[in-house]
Design an enzyme around this catalytic site. Structure first.
Site, PDB file in Angstrom:
ATOM      1  N   TYR B 133      -5.136  -2.882  -1.565  1.00 26.58           N
ATOM      2  CA  TYR B 133      -4.811  -3.367  -0.221  1.00 26.58           C
ATOM      3  C   TYR B 133      -4.511  -2.200   0.728  1.00 26.58           C
ATOM      4  CZ  TYR B 133      -4.424  -8.443  -1.093  1.00 26.58           C
ATOM      5  OH  TYR B 133      -4.683  -9.758  -1.343  1.00 26.58           O
ATOM      6  N   SER B 134      -3.388  -1.490   0.462  1.00 28.04           N
ATOM      7  CA  SER B 134      -2.911  -0.473   1.404  1.00 28.04           C
ATOM      8  C   SER B 134      -3.901   0.677   1.540  1.00 28.04           C
ATOM      9  CB  SER B 134      -1.574   0.097   0.929  1.00 28.04           C
ATOM     10  OG  SER B 134      -0.590  -0.892   0.958  1.00 28.04           O
ATOM     11  N   SER B 168      -0.963   0.737  -7.901  1.00 27.07           N
ATOM     12  CA  SER B 168      -0.242   0.827  -9.169  1.00 27.07           C
ATOM     13  C   SER B 168      -1.202   0.651 -10.334  1.00 27.07           C
ATOM     14  CB  SER B 168       0.826  -0.254  -9.254  1.00 27.07           C
ATOM     15  OG  SER B 168       1.795  -0.050  -8.268  1.00 27.07           O
ATOM     16  N   GLU B 251       3.238 -13.971  -5.165  1.00 25.50           N
ATOM     17  CA  GLU B 251       4.266 -13.070  -5.710  1.00 25.50           C
ATOM     18  C   GLU B 251       5.660 -13.698  -5.609  1.00 25.50           C
ATOM     19  OE1 GLU B 251       4.814  -9.476  -7.441  1.00 25.50           O
ATOM     20  OE2 GLU B 251       3.639  -8.920  -5.706  1.00 25.50           O
ATOM     21  N   SER B 370       7.872  -4.257   3.392  1.00 23.84           N
ATOM     22  CA  SER B 370       9.133  -3.525   3.531  1.00 23.84           C
ATOM     23  C   SER B 370      10.211  -4.444   4.098  1.00 23.84           C
ATOM     24  CB  SER B 370       8.928  -2.335   4.467  1.00 23.84           C
ATOM     25  OG  SER B 370       8.670  -2.815   5.772  1.00 23.84           O
ATOM     26  N   ASN B 371      11.443  -3.988   4.000  1.00 23.22           N
ATOM     27  CA  ASN B 371      12.550  -4.755   4.600  1.00 23.22           C
ATOM     28  C   ASN B 371      12.228  -5.187   6.027  1.00 23.22           C
ATOM     29  OD1 ASN B 371      14.412  -4.883   2.576  1.00 23.22           O
ATOM     30  ND2 ASN B 371      15.799  -3.342   3.421  1.00 23.22           N
ATOM     31  N   GLU B 372      11.677  -4.257   6.798  1.00 22.66           N
ATOM     32  CA  GLU B 372      11.453  -4.525   8.219  1.00 22.66           C
ATOM     33  C   GLU B 372      10.388  -5.605   8.399  1.00 22.66           C
ATOM     34  OE1 GLU B 372      11.743  -1.525   6.728  1.00 22.66           O
ATOM     35  OE2 GLU B 372      13.754  -1.185   7.512  1.00 22.66           O
TER      36      GLU B 372
END
Lengths: 380, 387
Positions: B133-134, B168, B251, B370-372
């Site tokens: 993805y990223s 990963s 997920e 991410s948290n944000e």
């Protein structure tokens, strides 16, 4: 294993919410909280008629017979907290009736329980965290009964109670629980001026109060167990109220942020505001999960250590949620959040007062720390 | 609401425990309590053989429908399996991405042919998947992907050019699912395709990335004319965004409860060190440890409240933020409990575990949203605040 609400439970929560949004709307809360007694009498009668006061009591006492019924009690408490309902439901039903329910050996306790189950009478229990010996109160056995002397400094809803349930120490150091009718000679219930005007406290004083022998409704180690258990069950019920209050703080804030326009758009569109609302959601929903989980565990008759752990879980999470959401509600309302006219400060007051009842978060954390760290083997 | 285990659930729990006791030994002994790549004893070839052992025992595809070879177990039993698995020292699951992310997406968006081709390998622990993805320029802003995919008119194959990052386990995987732009000139969420691409081919180069733990669990994946068959796309070409989002939505659920059993063992390590070095008597640290223990119980209650399909969406939305921040705090607490020893490396296994926890947990609030990004999604989707 499942922590989602059953259809019946969802119905209890929904109908309680609907009823209270009307019956305990903010103008009524304001009126009651500014009155001398602090009681919304019409609301109390409405609640009694709906049968809420017996939700956790056995049928023999006039209750609904739902077993422990803590989940159902929690759902009602949540909605009462959300509306800051000015009634002594927590003190009379969640605390006093719970302790009486746990004392089936006392005929007097059972008589009172039946009166509480209908809402016809109200009671207050002087319960604090920590050992009962902390009360400076002692009862002396006489030929005809008991003579009670002592001070109970901050008893929730005591001025609205028909009977006060007061822990004291006997002459040989044993713990006692005494039922003192509100009109007993020598009893003085002094209402306190509280910052949280939606739930009152009173200073209870007994000076040579005479009580018949059967008014000592429990004593000794059995009473210690019952009081500890009542503290834990009560903590879960109080936590539910705190979750409801946190929910209302978020809802008020969302509504305000959607209509307040600055820089030509609603402030709800600014990331600085959105992230703070999302953080309110995190603490609120996680606390709700903690409270539902704890109530559900409590209903399965766990051992004392497990109940303590889950009561602490509910209490710590819900106290954080109520405090955080009330503070954020004021901040995100900006200037009007600082006014008497807007409601956030009522929730801030309730959040602070509730955080100090039935054991502070640090008291509960210490109980858990002792359980986890001081014994050689972990117990939960 | 009911947290009491039924008789059949108790029997099921015992059957997991018995099976683990019989099988996680002998050759598999080094894997006991090894939580994943990079952990001592976690040898990839052995971990794959373990996955195959699990599959042979019927412990993969627990929640999958029967038609795809799964066991269709109720959620409670899946939870019990994951809890008991970790309690018995079961190692990190190398097949996680295939089994819990790609497989449900194949079932929802793949053709019967694709399902028949790929699901059995995942179920049997034979085929391992990586996530593409990223990209260097597309992290939180995933819709900015620039990797290109086109059809080779001569062969009918997809040809892919671009670069993926933070992949990963790519070096231990056989296949990768790649989000790529298949319509030239398209922007943002339009014109994307989700392709299934074999990793071992000349057009794919892997470069490990060394992370703050010193280990290299993830990779950069360079795609230079990488090829895959023309039929190996999930959903219609151009509609890849929706499929990619569906996959991310997988997920959660029962597997997060397995993860919590692992968190519990980490918390117990922190407590063990605190008892050993006296931090357990420090008034502030003992409160923080108690707080962490209560928080972990809340993660469990929350997962049990939000795992079912009809769970309240607002409650569901906080899940990732909740656990990742809890664990990151546990990592910080672990180092406070170690005290000055935390800065000193030695061969004490407990100390190493806490030091590693501290570093590893910094990633929790970054990957998988991410948290944000999590806060944005809670605000905009769950609370419906304006974008």
């Amino acid at each position: 294993m499942d922590l989602s609400l059953s259809d019946e439970q969802q119905q209890i929560a929904d109908s309680a919410a609907t009823f209270l949004q009307e019956a305990s709307a903010m103008p009524a809360v304001r009126a009651a909280s500014e009155s001398a007694s602090g009681l919304d009498d019409a609301l109390w009668r409405g609640i009694a008629e709906l049968g809420w006061c017996g939700v956790h009591l056995p049928e023999s006492a006039g209750g609904l017979g739902l077993g422990l019924g803590l989940v159902e009690l929690v759902l009602l408490q949540e909605q009462l907290g959300r509306q800051l309902a000015c009634v002594p439901f927590f003190d009379s039903v969640a605390l006093a009736a719970t302790v009486l329910r746990e004392l089936p050996g006392s005929p007097l306790a059972q008589d009172w329980l039946e009166a509480l189950a209908t809402g016809e009478k109200r009671a207050a229990l002087a319960l604090t965290a920590g050992p009962v010996t902390a009360h400076c109160a002692c009862a002396r056995r006489t030929d005809a009964g008991w003579t009670l002397d002592g001070d109970w400094p901050q008893v929730g809803s005591a001025a609205l109670a028909d009977v006060l349930l007061l822990p004291a120490q006997g002459e040989s150091g044993e713990r006692l629980l005494l039922a003192v009718p509100f009109d007993a000679a020598g009893l003085q219930v002094q209402p306190l001026t509280t910052l949280d005007t939606t739930r009152r406290l009173a200073h209870v004083q007994c000076r040579g109060v005479f009580l018949p022998a059967d008014h000592c409704i429990s004593q000794g180690e059995a009473l210690d167990v019952v009081l500890a258990r009542t503290l834990q069950l009560g903590a879960i019920a109080l936590a539910a109220e705190q979750v409801g209050a946190a929910q209302q703080c978020l809802d008020m804030t969302l509504a305000y942020a959607a209509q307040r326009v600055q820089f030509d758009k609603p402030i709800a569109g600014f990331q600085a505001v959105k992230h703070r609302c999302a953080q309110m959601l995190v603490v609120l929903e996680s606390a709700r999960s903690a409270v539902y989980g704890a109530a559900c565990i409590a209903d399965t008759a766990p051992d004392a250590a497990t109940l303590l752990f889950h009561a602490a879980q509910a209490r710590v999470a819900a106290t954080e949620a109520a405090q955080f959401c009330a503070r954020e509600a004021i901040q995100l309302h900006g200037g009007v959040g600082f006014t008497w006219e807007f409601d956030p400060h009522l929730y801030l007051r309730r959040a602070q007062a509730s955080s100090q009842r039935l054991g502070t978060p640090s008291w509960w954390l210490e109980q858990v720390a002792a359980q986890l760290l001081d014994s050689p083997k972990e117990t939960t | 609401m009911n947290l009491q285990e039924t008789e059949s659930e108790k029997t099921f729990r015992a059957s997991v425990r018995d099976w683990m006791g019989e099988h996680l030994r002998g050759d598999f002994e080094p894997l006991r309590h090894a939580h994943g790549l990079g952990a001592p004893g976690y040898e990839p070839a052995l971990a794959k053989r373990w996955e195959q052992q699990l599959a042979a025992g019927g412990w993969t595809g627990l929640g999958w429908p029967r038609q795809h070879g799964g066991r269709e177990l109720p959620l409670a039993q899946q939870v019990i399996f994951h809890e008991e698995y970790v309690r018995c020292g079961g190692p990190g699951r190398l097949g996680h991405i295939g089994e819990t992310l790609l497989a449900p997406t194949l079932m929802a968006h793949g053709s019967p042919e694709l399902q028949a081709r790929f699901l059995p390998g995942i179920l049997a622990g034979q085929t391992y998947w990586a996530q593409g993805y990223s990209e260097p320029g597309a992290g939180s802003d995933l819709a900015a992907v620039r990797t290109k995919a086109r059809i080779d008119a001569d062969t009918g194959e997809w040809v892919i050019d671009g670069q993926k990052v933070w992949t990963s386990w790519a070096h231990e995987s056989d296949w990768i699912f790649v989000l790529a732009r298949c319509e030239p000139g398209s922007v943002r969420h339009k014109g994307l395709v989700l392709l299934l691409v074999p990793l071992r081919q000349p057009g794919v180069t892997l470069q490990p990335i060394r992370q703050i733990t010193g280990e290299a669990e993830f990779n950069e994946v360079f795609l230079d004319g990488a090829r895959t068959e023309g039929a190996l796309h999930l959903g219609a070409p151009g509609q890849g965004w929706a499929v990619a989002m569906y996959l991310l939505g997988c997920e959660r659920g029962a597997s997060t409860l397995g993860q919590q059993a692992h968190f519990k063992s980490e918390l117990e390590q922190v407590m063990a060190v605190a008892r050993r070095n006296g931090a357990a008597r420090d008034p502030l640290l003992r409160q923080r440890i108690a707080h962490a223990a209560l928080g972990l119980q809340t993660l469990r209650s929350h997962a049990l409240r939000t795992s079912s399909d009809d769970a309240p969406p607002r409650a569901v939305s906080i899940g990732k933020y909740l656990w990742s921040n809890w664990r990151r705090s546990l990592g910080e607490l672990a180092m406070e409990v170690l005290g000055a020893d935390g800065d000193v490396a030695n061969d004490d296994a407990l100390r190493q575990a806490l030091q590693r926890l501290w570093l590893v947990s910094r990633a929790d609030t970054i990957y998988a949203g991410s948290n944000e990004i999590q806060l944005n999604m809670m605000a905009e989707r769950a609370l419906q605040m304006p974008r």
